[in-house]
Design a protein around this motif. Structure first.
Motif, PDB file in Angstrom:
ATOM      1  N   GLU A  71     -48.328 -30.034  10.779  1.00 45.58           N
ATOM      2  CA  GLU A  71     -48.746 -30.072  12.176  1.00 45.58           C
ATOM      3  C   GLU A  71     -49.578 -31.312  12.488  1.00 45.58           C
ATOM      4  N   PHE A  72     -50.512 -31.637  11.632  1.00 44.92           N
ATOM      5  CA  PHE A  72     -51.376 -32.787  11.877  1.00 44.92           C
ATOM      6  C   PHE A  72     -50.614 -34.101  11.831  1.00 44.92           C
ATOM      7  N   ARG A  73     -49.556 -34.158  11.055  1.00 46.57           N
ATOM      8  CA  ARG A  73     -48.790 -35.397  10.901  1.00 46.57           C
ATOM      9  C   ARG A  73     -47.584 -35.475  11.840  1.00 46.57           C
ATOM     10  N   ILE A  80     -41.440 -26.377  11.989  1.00 43.93           N
ATOM     11  CA  ILE A  80     -42.568 -25.827  11.214  1.00 43.93           C
ATOM     12  C   ILE A  80     -42.660 -24.324  11.449  1.00 43.93           C
ATOM     13  N   ASN A  81     -42.582 -23.913  12.711  1.00 42.89           N
ATOM     14  CA  ASN A  81     -42.671 -22.489  13.043  1.00 42.89           C
ATOM     15  C   ASN A  81     -41.564 -21.686  12.371  1.00 42.89           C
ATOM     16  N   ALA A 119     -40.512 -27.772   1.675  1.00 44.01           N
ATOM     17  CA  ALA A 119     -39.864 -28.328   2.873  1.00 44.01           C
ATOM     18  C   ALA A 119     -40.883 -28.517   3.996  1.00 44.01           C
ATOM     19  N   ILE A 120     -41.745 -27.521   4.208  1.00 43.90           N
ATOM     20  CA  ILE A 120     -42.783 -27.663   5.236  1.00 43.90           C
ATOM     21  C   ILE A 120     -43.688 -28.847   4.896  1.00 43.90           C
ATOM     22  N   PHE A 121     -44.074 -28.939   3.645  1.00 44.79           N
ATOM     23  CA  PHE A 121     -44.981 -29.991   3.203  1.00 44.79           C
ATOM     24  C   PHE A 121     -44.410 -31.385   3.473  1.00 44.79           C
ATOM     25  N   PHE A 122     -43.107 -31.559   3.244  1.00 43.69           N
ATOM     26  CA  PHE A 122     -42.495 -32.878   3.387  1.00 43.69           C
ATOM     27  C   PHE A 122     -41.878 -33.131   4.758  1.00 43.69           C
ATOM     28  N   LEU A 123     -42.014 -32.218   5.701  1.00 44.84           N
ATOM     29  CA  LEU A 123     -41.491 -32.457   7.048  1.00 44.84           C
ATOM     30  C   LEU A 123     -42.018 -33.744   7.676  1.00 44.84           C
ATOM     31  N   PRO A 124     -43.300 -34.065   7.553  1.00 47.98           N
ATOM     32  CA  PRO A 124     -43.763 -35.322   8.154  1.00 47.98           C
ATOM     33  C   PRO A 124     -43.071 -36.559   7.569  1.00 47.98           C
TER      34      PRO A 124
END
Length: 132
Positions: A71-73, A80-81, A119-124
């Protein structure tokens, strides 16, 4: 707050709800002055509930950090949701298979939840390649 942030709370609630019913159901054997007494958790279902609870505690920090980092990035919030909701659903199934003594399926679900978390971690990192 976003749906993913509610899922972070749901992740905490899930690992708490894996152990609380076991203590309530075993109230005759449970001694609140010794909440970590290993003798209470010798029974099969109690031991599995404790294992699911402890694994939930272990999985929580990475999930919370992955959601907040994404979210921050500036990763796409809808993605993400969706992944966060999927993570909570898979973790719920994981807890049920853990308590239900289904070790092979439990391991598969753990792996799926971990992949979702990665996957969530690397989304940014890959947001430029994702359709918005």
């Amino acid at each position: 707050m976003t749906i993913a942030e509610y899922c972070v709370f749901a992740s905490v609630a899930l690992y708490l709800l894996t152990i609380v019913p076991i203590k309530w159901l075993g109230f005759r054997d449970y001694d609140n002055s010794k909440p970590r007494d290993p003798a209470f958790y010798e029974d099969g279902i109690r031991a599995r509930a404790l294992g699911a609870h402890q694994n939930g505690i272990e999985a929580f920090p990475f999930f919370a950090i992955a959601v907040l980092l994404a979210e921050f990035r500036g990763a796409p919030q809808n993605l993400i949701n969706e992944l966060a909701v999927l993570f909570v659903i898979v973790r719920l199934a994981y807890v049920l298979t853990y308590i239900g003594n289904r070790p092979s399926l439990r391991s598969i679900l753990w792996s799926v939840a971990f992949i979702i978390n990665v996957a969530i971690f690397f989304l940014p990192l890959i947001r430029g390649y994702l359709p918005i």
